[in-house]
Design an enzyme around this catalytic site. Structure first.
Site, short mmCIF file in Angstrom:
data_model
loop_
_atom_site.label_atom_id
_atom_site.label_comp_id
_atom_site.label_asym_id
_atom_site.label_seq_id
_atom_site.Cartn_x
_atom_site.Cartn_y
_atom_site.Cartn_z
N HIS A 131 1.00 -1.45 0.00
CA HIS A 131 0.16 0.03 0.03
C HIS A 131 0.99 1.12 0.13
O HIS A 131 2.02 1.13 0.58
CB HIS A 131 -0.68 -0.08 1.30
CG HIS A 131 -1.96 0.97 1.28
ND1 HIS A 131 -1.80 2.17 1.74
CD2 HIS A 131 -3.20 0.85 1.18
CE1 HIS A 131 -2.97 3.03 1.88
NE2 HIS A 131 -3.87 2.07 1.52
N ASP A 208 2.68 -4.46 8.12
CA ASP A 208 1.53 -3.89 7.97
C ASP A 208 0.43 -4.83 8.00
O ASP A 208 0.24 -5.52 7.12
CB ASP A 208 1.87 -3.18 6.54
CG ASP A 208 0.23 -2.68 5.96
OD1 ASP A 208 -0.58 -2.73 6.80
OD2 ASP A 208 0.29 -1.98 5.09
N GLN A 211 -4.70 -5.32 6.80
CA GLN A 211 -5.77 -6.10 6.24
C GLN A 211 -5.69 -7.26 6.86
O GLN A 211 -6.63 -8.41 6.70
CB GLN A 211 -5.56 -6.44 4.74
CG GLN A 211 -5.80 -5.08 3.84
CD GLN A 211 -7.18 -4.69 3.96
OE1 GLN A 211 -8.27 -5.07 4.13
NE2 GLN A 211 -7.30 -3.35 3.57
N LYS A 234 -10.76 -0.92 10.31
CA LYS A 234 -10.94 -2.33 9.30
C LYS A 234 -11.39 -3.21 10.12
O LYS A 234 -11.46 -4.27 9.64
CB LYS A 234 -9.65 -2.32 8.37
CG LYS A 234 -9.35 -0.96 7.56
CD LYS A 234 -8.11 -1.56 6.70
CE LYS A 234 -7.47 -0.10 6.06
NZ LYS A 234 -8.21 0.31 4.81
N CYS A 372 -4.64 2.33 -4.09
CA CYS A 372 -3.50 2.75 -3.24
C CYS A 372 -2.28 1.94 -3.32
O CYS A 372 -1.34 1.72 -2.58
CB CYS A 372 -3.71 3.12 -1.53
SG CYS A 372 -4.92 4.29 -1.51
N1 PMP Z 1 -1.95 -0.92 4.45
C1 PMP Z 1 -2.84 -1.47 3.80
C2 PMP Z 1 -2.63 -2.97 3.36
C3 PMP Z 1 -4.30 -1.16 3.86
O1 PMP Z 1 -5.16 -1.64 3.27
C4 PMP Z 1 -4.50 0.19 4.24
C5 PMP Z 1 -5.95 0.88 4.30
N2 PMP Z 1 -6.51 0.57 2.98
C6 PMP Z 1 -3.41 1.00 4.81
C7 PMP Z 1 -2.21 0.23 4.97
C8 PMP Z 1 -3.66 2.31 5.51
O2 PMP Z 1 -4.58 2.34 6.43
P1 PMP Z 1 -5.01 3.52 7.11
O3 PMP Z 1 -5.62 4.56 6.10
O4 PMP Z 1 -5.98 3.24 8.13
O5 PMP Z 1 -3.82 4.29 7.81
#
Ligand code: PMP
Length: 415
Positions: A131, A208, A211, A234, A372
């Site tokens: 991401h 990270d 998910q 999430k 993203c």
């Molecule tokens: N890493 C991953 C794999 C994600 O899916 C996301 C959110 N789409 C993020 C990081 C970022 O999370 P946040 O916007 O809640 O900081």
């Protein structure tokens, strides 16, 4: 094709759905089918009530007041930290830092831990399936320090190329930061192995878990990582709250991230000493209601049983993977052996955004775009994909609605 949604004895999805007020609405005249859980998941009544109770009964600042409300707020806030610690099997709640979300956790580690310890020519490893929040902070750091960003390639199936990873690791590798479960492919990465290999060359590892936390049982001690991050929103909790878990000895040695109230022991113009971890990293009034809501979300998941939830979501993913094959021209991106909760796809001749719009007219909410993860889209030579991502309240009937809406989109474009 469809079997009753309550088929899994241990998990009664019909009853579970009653806990989520938002699900019971129509969109464009159709029952809402919410399959955008990778972006954010909905909140059970227990979470909404916990936040509401805090504001209606206990609202006060934490760690400061000697009065009853402040004490209650502090107990609830710190109680939530304990729940997070148990969720990820941390050694103690002192290892849990509340942050805004995964993005902030990664930026915190980059700024406070890695940046002071890295010099020109050192290497940071990420993967091609990250991401943007696990790319850009490291790019900024490399720009500022002269360190080099190395990238683990992704195979056609959407798995990390572990041989290439082994080749990337070396004496210059300082830090590895990779995703546990890919938001764009659903791939569950072999994190224990990733950590072992990095540690063997003396590098530390951040995962990270944005998910992963909603779908898997996360055990930071069993994984052996050094840092782990996830977002509350999430995992059925509120937005604006997230978690950084770190090894206690690393946290203690880290520079503060932001300065201000809450993070100090004593301040003078000559010298400031800092509060103990984790408070050292929580400058300013924290998101008290968010943390309490996250604690309630963890209680809710605990009561359902994470294993039953995971089994239900695995069933949905398998069912959906098979069901979407009825749609002519549909190709799934991400066919890893180990996957969680996410189905990313393109349909020949129909742009992903058109799929998103047509599905929405049928009440089916999916994500369409680059998720993203632009470098990953480039890797698969697509501008965008459509993504259905499942949560514990989704049903096989909703998968059938998704497939019906996709067949409808196919018809519209074939006319
Ligand atoms: N890493 C991953 C794999 C994600 O899916 C996301 C959110 N789409 C993020 C990081 C970022 O999370 P946040 O916007 O809640 O900081």
């Amino acid at each position: 094709m469809s079997q009753p949604a309550t088929r899994l004895n241990s998990f009664d999805v019909t009853r579970v759905r009653e806990d989520f007020p938002i699900l019971h609405q129509t969109v464009h005249g159709h029952p809402l089918v919410y399959l955008d859980n990778g972006a954010t998941s909905h909140k059970p009544r227990a979470v909404i009530d916990a936040v509401s109770h805090y504001y209606s009964a206990d609202n006060s600042n934490v760690h400061r007041g000697v009065h009853a409300l402040s004490e209650r707020a502090t107990v609830a806030y710190e109680g939530a930290r304990g729940k997070v610690a148990r969720l990820v099997n941390a050694g103690s709640s002192r290892e849990v830092v509340f942050v805004r979300g995964t993005t902030e956790a990664i930026n915190l580690v980059a700024a406070s831990h890695v940046r002071p310890r890295i010099t020109e020519g050192d290497e940071i490893v990420v993967s091609h399936m990250e991401h943007h929040s696990n790319i850009v902070p490291w790019q900024l750091l490399c720009k500022a320090t002269g360190a080099r960003l190395r990238v683990i390639p992704v195979t056609d199936a959407g798995e990390l190329d572990m041989d290439a990873y082994a080749d990337l690791l070396g004496p210059r590798t300082r830090f590895v930061s990779v995703v546990h479960v890919s938001n764009a492919l659903g791939t569950i990465n072999p994190v224990r192995r990733i950590v072992e290999m990095a540690h063997a060359v003396g590098a530390q590892v951040m995962l990270d878990g944005a998910q992963a936390a909603p779908h898997l049982t996360v055990d930071v001690q069993a994984i052996g990582c050094d840092f782990y991050a996830f977002s509350g929103h999430k995992i059925y909790g509120p937005t604006g709250i997230g978690v950084l878990w770190a090894r206690p000895e690393l946290l203690s040695g880290m520079e503060p991230y932001q300065g201000g109230g809450e993070m100090i022991r004593a301040v003078s113009f000559e010298e400031t000493t800092y509060a103990e971890v984790p408070h050292k990293f929580e400058a300013g009034t924290p998101n008290i209601a968010g943390a309490i809501g996250l604690g309630a979300a963890i209680d809710y998941l605990d009561a359902l049983g994470l294993e039953a939830v995971a089994a239900h979501e695995d069933d949905l993913l398998r069912y959906a993977t098979e069901a979407v094959s009825q749609v002519p021209g549909l190709r799934i991106h991400g066919n890893a052996r180990d996957k969680a909760g996410i189905l990313s796809f393109v349909v020949d001749g129909i742009h992903a955004h058109d799929i998103g719009t047509i599905l929405d007219r049928r009440g089916v909410a999916v994500r369409a775009g680059h998720h993203c993860a632009m470098p990953l889209m480039q890797r698969f030579s697509v501008a965008a994909t459509a993504r259905a991502s499942f949560a514990l309240y989704n049903t096989r009937e909703e998968v059938d609605a998704l497939v019906g809406a996709l067949l409808h989109a196919r018809e519209l474009f074939d006319r």
